[in-house]
Design an enzyme around this catalytic site. Structure first.
Site, PDB file in Angstrom:
ATOM      1  CG  HIS A  48       6.344   3.254  -8.454  1.00  0.00           C
ATOM      2  ND1 HIS A  48       7.617   3.771  -8.573  1.00  0.00           N
ATOM      3  CD2 HIS A  48       5.515   4.314  -8.366  1.00  0.00           C
ATOM      4  CE1 HIS A  48       7.569   5.083  -8.530  1.00  0.00           C
ATOM      5  NE2 HIS A  48       6.294   5.455  -8.423  1.00  0.00           N
ATOM      6  NE  ARG A  62      -3.721  -2.387   2.146  1.00  0.00           N
ATOM      7  CZ  ARG A  62      -4.621  -2.763   1.223  1.00  0.00           C
ATOM      8  NH1 ARG A  62      -4.960  -1.918   0.257  1.00  0.00           N
ATOM      9  NH2 ARG A  62      -5.185  -3.956   1.269  1.00  0.00           N
ATOM     10  CB  ILE A  91       3.733   5.701   2.635  1.00  0.00           C
ATOM     11  CG1 ILE A  91       3.943   5.827   4.126  1.00  0.00           C
ATOM     12  CG2 ILE A  91       4.252   6.902   1.889  1.00  0.00           C
ATOM     13  CD1 ILE A  91       5.405   5.794   4.542  1.00  0.00           C
TER      14      ILE A  91
HETATM   15  P1  AMP Z   1       5.751   8.451  -7.912  1.00  0.00           P
HETATM   16  O1  AMP Z   1       5.546   9.865  -7.410  1.00  0.00           O
HETATM   17  O2  AMP Z   1       4.934   8.076  -9.097  1.00  0.00           O
HETATM   18  O3  AMP Z   1       7.227   8.144  -8.065  1.00  0.00           O
HETATM   19  O4  AMP Z   1       5.197   7.526  -6.740  1.00  0.00           O
HETATM   20  C1  AMP Z   1       5.959   7.205  -5.603  1.00  0.00           C
HETATM   21  C2  AMP Z   1       4.983   6.777  -4.562  1.00  0.00           C
HETATM   22  O5  AMP Z   1       5.673   6.097  -3.539  1.00  0.00           O
HETATM   23  C3  AMP Z   1       4.222   7.932  -3.895  1.00  0.00           C
HETATM   24  O6  AMP Z   1       2.834   7.788  -4.121  1.00  0.00           O
HETATM   25  C4  AMP Z   1       4.612   7.797  -2.430  1.00  0.00           C
HETATM   26  O7  AMP Z   1       3.542   8.121  -1.561  1.00  0.00           O
HETATM   27  C5  AMP Z   1       5.007   6.348  -2.337  1.00  0.00           C
HETATM   28  N1  AMP Z   1       5.926   6.015  -1.276  1.00  0.00           N
HETATM   29  C6  AMP Z   1       7.067   6.665  -0.941  1.00  0.00           C
HETATM   30  N2  AMP Z   1       7.668   6.035   0.095  1.00  0.00           N
HETATM   31  C7  AMP Z   1       6.902   4.967   0.403  1.00  0.00           C
HETATM   32  C8  AMP Z   1       6.982   3.931   1.380  1.00  0.00           C
HETATM   33  N3  AMP Z   1       7.992   3.858   2.263  1.00  0.00           N
HETATM   34  N4  AMP Z   1       6.006   3.012   1.423  1.00  0.00           N
HETATM   35  C9  AMP Z   1       4.976   3.060   0.552  1.00  0.00           C
HETATM   36  N5  AMP Z   1       4.845   4.010  -0.390  1.00  0.00           N
HETATM   37  C10 AMP Z   1       5.784   4.953  -0.466  1.00  0.00           C
END
Ligand code: AMP
Length: 115
Positions: free
Chosen positions: A101, A30, A32
């Site tokens: 991702h 999920r 964060i």
């Molecule tokens: P993007 O901006 O498309 O690179 O998406 C990166 C995503 O990773 C964002 O939606 C963040 O909220 C999420 N994210 C960053 N650190 C974590 C973490 N430790 N656990 C889960 N999601 C994360």
């Protein structure tokens, strides 16, 4: 593995995260900072920084990210109403973690175009 990559650390278990899906080549967990009632990230175990870095030999895992997303959507109960998958490439598109991702977002109405 890239030693300074947050998502590689998650794959390696160095940052404890509950996986909602996992296979030999993909894991999902999920977000964060969820942007919808369901917001799951599907990532390859292999470090691939951006869409621009996807190689021909990665095609199977990229396809598998979508079959994983489909299964996650069904498990989350959002498959029939609908959901969105997004993969941002580079800063201009909003990429902030440089390990590819697939965002799986659902549980609320989606608008188009995205911002
Ligand atoms: P993007 O901006 O498309 O690179 O998406 C990166 C995503 O990773 C964002 O939606 C963040 O909220 C999420 N994210 C960053 N650190 C974590 C973490 N430790 N656990 C889960 N999601 C994360």
């Amino acid at each position: 593995m890239s030693s300074d990559c947050l998502f590689c650390k998650i794959v390696a278990g160095e940052i404890p995260v509950e996986f909602v899906y996992e296979s030999d080549t993909v894991v999902a967990f999920r977000d964060i900072s969820p942007q919808a009632p369901t917001h799951v990230l599907v990532i390859p175990r292999k470090h691939i920084a951006t869409i621009n870095d996807i190689a021909p030999e990665d095609e199977a895992v990229i396809g598998h990210m979508y079959t994983a997303a489909k299964e996650i959507a069904a498990a989350e109960g959002i498959a029939e109403d609908g959901y969105r998958t997004v993969m941002n490439c580079n800063e201009g598109a909003g990429q902030s973690v440089f390990h590819i991702h697939l965002h799986v977002l659902g549980g609320r109405p989606m608008t188009w175009p995205p911002g």
